[in-house]
Design an enzyme around this catalytic site. Structure first.
Site, PDB file in Angstrom:
ATOM      1  N   HIS A  71       0.810  -1.225   0.000  1.00 39.83           N
ATOM      2  CA  HIS A  71       0.000   0.000   0.000  1.00 39.83           C
ATOM      3  C   HIS A  71       0.849   1.284   0.000  1.00 39.83           C
ATOM      4  O   HIS A  71       0.705   2.111  -0.904  1.00 39.83           O
ATOM      5  CB  HIS A  71      -1.005  -0.043   1.149  1.00 39.83           C
ATOM      6  CG  HIS A  71      -1.677   1.248   1.437  1.00 39.83           C
ATOM      7  ND1 HIS A  71      -2.514   1.865   0.529  1.00 39.83           N
ATOM      8  CD2 HIS A  71      -1.627   2.060   2.513  1.00 39.83           C
ATOM      9  CE1 HIS A  71      -2.950   3.000   1.056  1.00 39.83           C
ATOM     10  NE2 HIS A  71      -2.428   3.139   2.250  1.00 39.83           N
ATOM     11  N   HIS A  95       3.776   6.724   5.543  1.00 39.61           N
ATOM     12  CA  HIS A  95       2.577   7.386   6.056  1.00 39.61           C
ATOM     13  C   HIS A  95       1.758   6.576   7.053  1.00 39.61           C
ATOM     14  O   HIS A  95       1.035   7.144   7.859  1.00 39.61           O
ATOM     15  CB  HIS A  95       1.695   7.893   4.902  1.00 39.61           C
ATOM     16  CG  HIS A  95       0.802   6.865   4.287  1.00 39.61           C
ATOM     17  ND1 HIS A  95       1.183   6.083   3.236  1.00 39.61           N
ATOM     18  CD2 HIS A  95      -0.462   6.478   4.586  1.00 39.61           C
ATOM     19  CE1 HIS A  95       0.202   5.269   2.902  1.00 39.61           C
ATOM     20  NE2 HIS A  95      -0.822   5.480   3.714  1.00 39.61           N
ATOM     21  N   GLU A  99       0.750   5.303  12.542  1.00 35.50           N
ATOM     22  CA  GLU A  99      -0.631   4.881  12.769  1.00 35.50           C
ATOM     23  C   GLU A  99      -0.738   3.377  13.048  1.00 35.50           C
ATOM     24  O   GLU A  99      -1.453   2.963  13.943  1.00 35.50           O
ATOM     25  CB  GLU A  99      -1.466   5.268  11.530  1.00 35.50           C
ATOM     26  CG  GLU A  99      -2.859   4.677  11.453  1.00 35.50           C
ATOM     27  CD  GLU A  99      -3.871   5.455  12.263  1.00 35.50           C
ATOM     28  OE1 GLU A  99      -3.483   6.483  12.856  1.00 35.50           O
ATOM     29  OE2 GLU A  99      -5.034   5.035  12.313  1.00 35.50           O
ATOM     30  N   ASP A 100      -0.002   2.578  12.282  1.00 32.71           N
ATOM     31  CA  ASP A 100      -0.237   1.129  12.334  1.00 32.71           C
ATOM     32  C   ASP A 100       0.822   0.294  13.040  1.00 32.71           C
ATOM     33  O   ASP A 100       0.628  -0.890  13.269  1.00 32.71           O
ATOM     34  CB  ASP A 100      -0.408   0.568  10.905  1.00 32.71           C
ATOM     35  CG  ASP A 100      -1.679   1.109  10.254  1.00 32.71           C
ATOM     36  OD1 ASP A 100      -2.561   1.562  10.997  1.00 32.71           O
ATOM     37  OD2 ASP A 100      -1.766   1.060   9.016  1.00 32.71           O
ATOM     38  N   ASP A 162      -3.280   8.409  -1.097  1.00 31.30           N
ATOM     39  CA  ASP A 162      -3.624   7.321  -0.173  1.00 31.30           C
ATOM     40  C   ASP A 162      -5.061   6.869  -0.436  1.00 31.30           C
ATOM     41  O   ASP A 162      -5.349   5.682  -0.596  1.00 31.30           O
ATOM     42  CB  ASP A 162      -3.460   7.861   1.258  1.00 31.30           C
ATOM     43  CG  ASP A 162      -3.837   6.854   2.327  1.00 31.30           C
ATOM     44  OD1 ASP A 162      -3.611   5.649   2.110  1.00 31.30           O
ATOM     45  OD2 ASP A 162      -4.346   7.280   3.387  1.00 31.30           O
ATOM     46  N   ASP A 283     -22.945  14.382 -26.189  1.00 32.49           N
ATOM     47  CA  ASP A 283     -21.535  14.800 -26.130  1.00 32.49           C
ATOM     48  C   ASP A 283     -20.769  13.914 -25.155  1.00 32.49           C
ATOM     49  O   ASP A 283     -20.520  14.246 -24.019  1.00 32.49           O
ATOM     50  CB  ASP A 283     -21.375  16.293 -25.802  1.00 32.49           C
ATOM     51  CG  ASP A 283     -22.266  16.738 -24.649  1.00 32.49           C
ATOM     52  OD1 ASP A 283     -23.192  15.987 -24.298  1.00 32.49           O
ATOM     53  OD2 ASP A 283     -22.012  17.818 -24.109  1.00 32.49           O
TER      54      ASP A 283
HETATM   55 MN    MN Z   1      -2.832   4.589   3.990  1.00 29.90          MN
END
Ligand code: MN
Length: 737
Positions: A71, A95, A99-100, A162, A283
């Protein structure tokens, strides 16, 4: 010249599968980076960030079962196509680390420096934001996002990349979550990408959302476009050749012509806006002509218009009047004889670069350039600066949200003063908005307008290119009604602050009278208290800074005056011989089932405009003398009510919901005998009372039933509506208020 970004037909779908080797993916990404970054040290740092993130994420997996590290690599790859700077690429790789993986931001700072740590920190904070639940939370989250943008716009560009990768790889998530993410993307991130000028990203996000939220429509469009593949290719080739030949004839040797089908979402929007079926949309194609300089753009549009008839009202000059995100181009739609209309965009190669990269162009990597800091570049973006100012000025979350929606997501029109000064305004702007854009004093004293020489009311709608002259009078003052039709935040705020000042003056007078009356009942005299300075104790006890402030809050009915006097001058309490009567402006308990600022003994009435039901999001509005009126958060009147007098209210728990609430329902049925009786029965069976009923038959033979019923709460209403809908031959059941 950077390599052009691929059109959105190849979406790298399904590349998030187990068999993918992260190292291989990283090498593919790195080779893209090397096409525009040659600095060895920078490349080494990118590699270091990859190895670091890879170790940190370890054997974490995505929902699809693929290694997690895929990712961040994919996000960085999307960004490399925008030719962003090294810091953005490194931050993209890192990134999700904080967080993870529970890594501290301090560690990132030690390893990669402050700039990258700040970017990662911004992304970590954004990751916690979800744009759903109550309006208030949503507004608050918007604020957070705007702040992150203001600190460094690169954070938002990375966030968009992201989101793009997450949208491309939605399929492994449960469907509820997929829909939520898609809706949020459609509401927030896709418009933001457009506003930041990264148009190909907006298109791709919109198409992915359409696939998720309106799969049937998506499939229909896809099927239709695929079915006509041959025809379409022939058509594009033909138009392209005609244009190229004609341009060559006039000596434009470097002009490049590109043709493509429009993206699905824009076709869908057109079907929706004009209520058309796919087969009636003609169109479907857009052509783009790239030339060397501005003069060529205008010459080319002249040549095109000489060849094919331009559709009236479709020519737009974004070269003379660039969009706030710096987008420049000429747009026209032409009709070929016996052919379908085609949209043609004409711009220079340089302008095209801005269209492709949008705001990211400002952080495009340049050899030897000093690493950019967001804040200085921010100065250039007037719209972003305006939003920044707004978030200081506007404290009410609903108002803030409404303003953002106008300022961030609406398209512009351009309107002129008679002197030729141009003012950009949002779509649907009125002459009054224009007046406030010119000057606050002009706005406050507007009486009318001349649009293109013709007298027009202040509430009329302006079009791009209108020349507007505002008529003013020194005797004019803003009225509340103005708030019903202005669309710009500036006009709204100025009108409101004028009305607020006016209202404050009135409230002060009323408050003073009430206080004098109440003091008199205790044989106290306001003037005496002022002269012996005891009055200070009064307003201090009420936590107000001055006596005037105290008058105002009393005037608004926000204070229990007898209680206040009792507290400050207890010795003046009279022996209770008389009947005790609550003064009219002191609300009393009603058992309405609503808590006002946590209290349940406040007089409450329900707004007739929206008839809120227990369970729905509500807010309260302090009226003078009638306690608190309660409205639904989405009540159309909500925005017009003075935010100063807004209070937080909430429903009490179910057991205490004693009051019944009035609701109006409209039911459409086939005109069959007995259907009315069945519906009436369904309503009664659910325990709801019918107050009023009206039955009509429409021209096309359908039954229209209007019911006024009383229900206990939202849940109750939902069950009633369900019961009605299940009666055979019912076509539609909806709530009117
Ligand atoms: Mn992410």
């Amino acid at each position: 010249m950077p390599t052009p970004i691929k059109q959105n037909e190849e979406k790298n779908q399904g590349n998030d599968i187990k068999s993918l080797d992260p190292n291989e993916l990283f090498q593919k990404f790195l080779s893209k980076v090397k096409s525009y970054i040659k600095n060895e040290e920078a490349l080494a740092n990118i590699e270091k960030a990859y190895n670091y993130a890879h170790t940190k994420h370890g054997d974490q997996k995505r929902a699809s079962g693929a290694p997690y590290i895929i990712h961040p690599i994919a996000v960085a790859e999307v960004l490399s196509e925008l030719h962003v700077d090294v810091a953005s690429l490194i931050a993209a790789l890192l990134h999700d680390v904080v967080e993870d993986t529970g890594t501290g931001i301090e560690e990132i700072k030690a390893e990669f420096g402050e700039t990258i740590a700040d970017l990662v920190d911004g992304l970590t904070k954004l990751a916690k934001i979800e744009f759903r639940s109550s309006q208030e939370r949503m507004a608050e989250n918007f604020r957070k996002m705007i702040l992150a943008m203001a600190r460094d716009l690169r954070v938002i560009i990375i966030k968009l990349a992201d989101r793009l990768h997450n949208m491309r790889t939605l399929e492994s998530l449960p469907s509820l979550k997929r829909r939520r993410i898609a809706q949020e993307t459609l509401d927030i991130y896709a418009p933001l990408a457009g506003r930041l000028g990264i148009y190909h990203m907006r298109s791709e996000l919109e198409d992915l959302c359409l696939k998720e939220t309106k799969n049937e429509v998506y499939k229909e469009i896809a099927r239709n476009i695929a079915a006509k593949k041959k025809e379409r290719e022939t058509y594009i080739k033909e138009v392209k050749e005609i244009l190229e030949n004609e341009l060559r004839k006039y000596g434009f040797k470097n002009a490049k012509v590109y043709g493509r089908p429009k993206h699905f979402f824009s076709i869908y929007k057109k079907m929706l806006d004009r209520q058309l079926a796919f087969k009636d949309i003609h169109d479907l194609f857009a052509f783009r002509i790239l030339v060397d300089n501005v003069r060529d753009c205008y010459e080319v549009v002249g040549i095109v218009h000489a060849m094919w008839k331009p559709m009236p009202g479709r020519f737009k000059d974004y070269i003379a009047m660039p969009k706030p995100n710096f987008y420049q181009s000429l747009h026209t739609t032409v009709i070929r004889p016996n052919g379908s209309p085609a949209e043609i965009q004409i711009r220079t190669h340089d302008m095209h670069k801005v269209c492709e990269y949008g705001i990211a162009a400002h952080w495009a990597y340049k050899e030897k350039a000093t690493p950019g800091n967001g804040s200085t570049d921010l100065e250039k973006f007037a719209w972003l600066r305006q939003i920044m100012e707004l978030q200081h000025d506007v404290k009410d979350p609903n108002e803030f949200l409404a303003a953002i929606k106008v300022d961030l997501f609406d398209e512009e029109i351009f309107v002129f003063t008679p002197q030729g000064d141009v003012h950009p305004l949002p779509l649907r702007a009125t002459p009054l908005d224009f007046a406030f854009a010119v000057h606050t004093d002009v706005g406050l004293s507007s009486v009318g307008a001349k649009v293109n020489g013709r007298i027009t009311p202040l509430r009329g709608k302006l079009q791009s290119g209108d020349i507007v002259e505002i008529l003013t009078s020194p005797n004019q003052h803003p009225s509340k009604d103005w708030l019903n039709f202005v669309v710009t935040t500036k006009a709204r705020n100025k009108i409101r602050s004028f009305l607020r000042a006016e209202e404050r003056t009135k409230s002060k007078e009323i408050g003073k009278e009430i206080l004098e009356d109440e003091l008199e009942k205790k044989h106290l005299n306001l003037n005496k208290l002022i002269s012996n300075r005891q009055v200070e104790q009064l307003y201090k006890a009420a936590k107000e800074g001055t006596l005037d402030d105290l008058f105002v809050v009393i005037g608004y009915g926000k204070i229990n005056v007898p209680e206040l006097i009792e507290k400050v001058f207890p010795e003046h309490t009279l022996p209770q011989t008389k009947e005790i009567k609550a003064p009219s402006h002191v609300p009393k308990s009603t058992g309405s089932g609503v808590l006002v600022s946590g209290l349940d003994n406040i007089l409450v009435t329900f707004g007739r405009c929206c008839n809120p039901l227990p369970g729905e999001d509500i807010f309260g509005f302090i009226t003078r003398g009638r306690g608190v009126s309660v409205h639904r958060t989405d009540c159309p009147r909500a925005l017009d009510l003075d935010p100063v007098r807004r209070v937080k209210v909430s429903w009490t728990d179910t057991t205490r919901r004693v009051a019944l609430h009035r609701v109006h329902l409209r039911i459409i049925t086939l005109d069959r005998q007995g259907v009315l009786a069945e519906i009436t029965m369904a309503i009664s069976k659910c325990g709801a009372n019918i107050q009023k009923a009206q039955v009509k038959v429409s021209n096309d033979g359908k039954g229209i039933l209007l019911f006024e019923i009383t229900v206990k709460d939202l849940e109750h209403l939902t069950s009633v509506m369900k019961a009605i809908a299940s009666v055979p031959d019912t076509i539609l059941v909806d709530r009117q208020s």
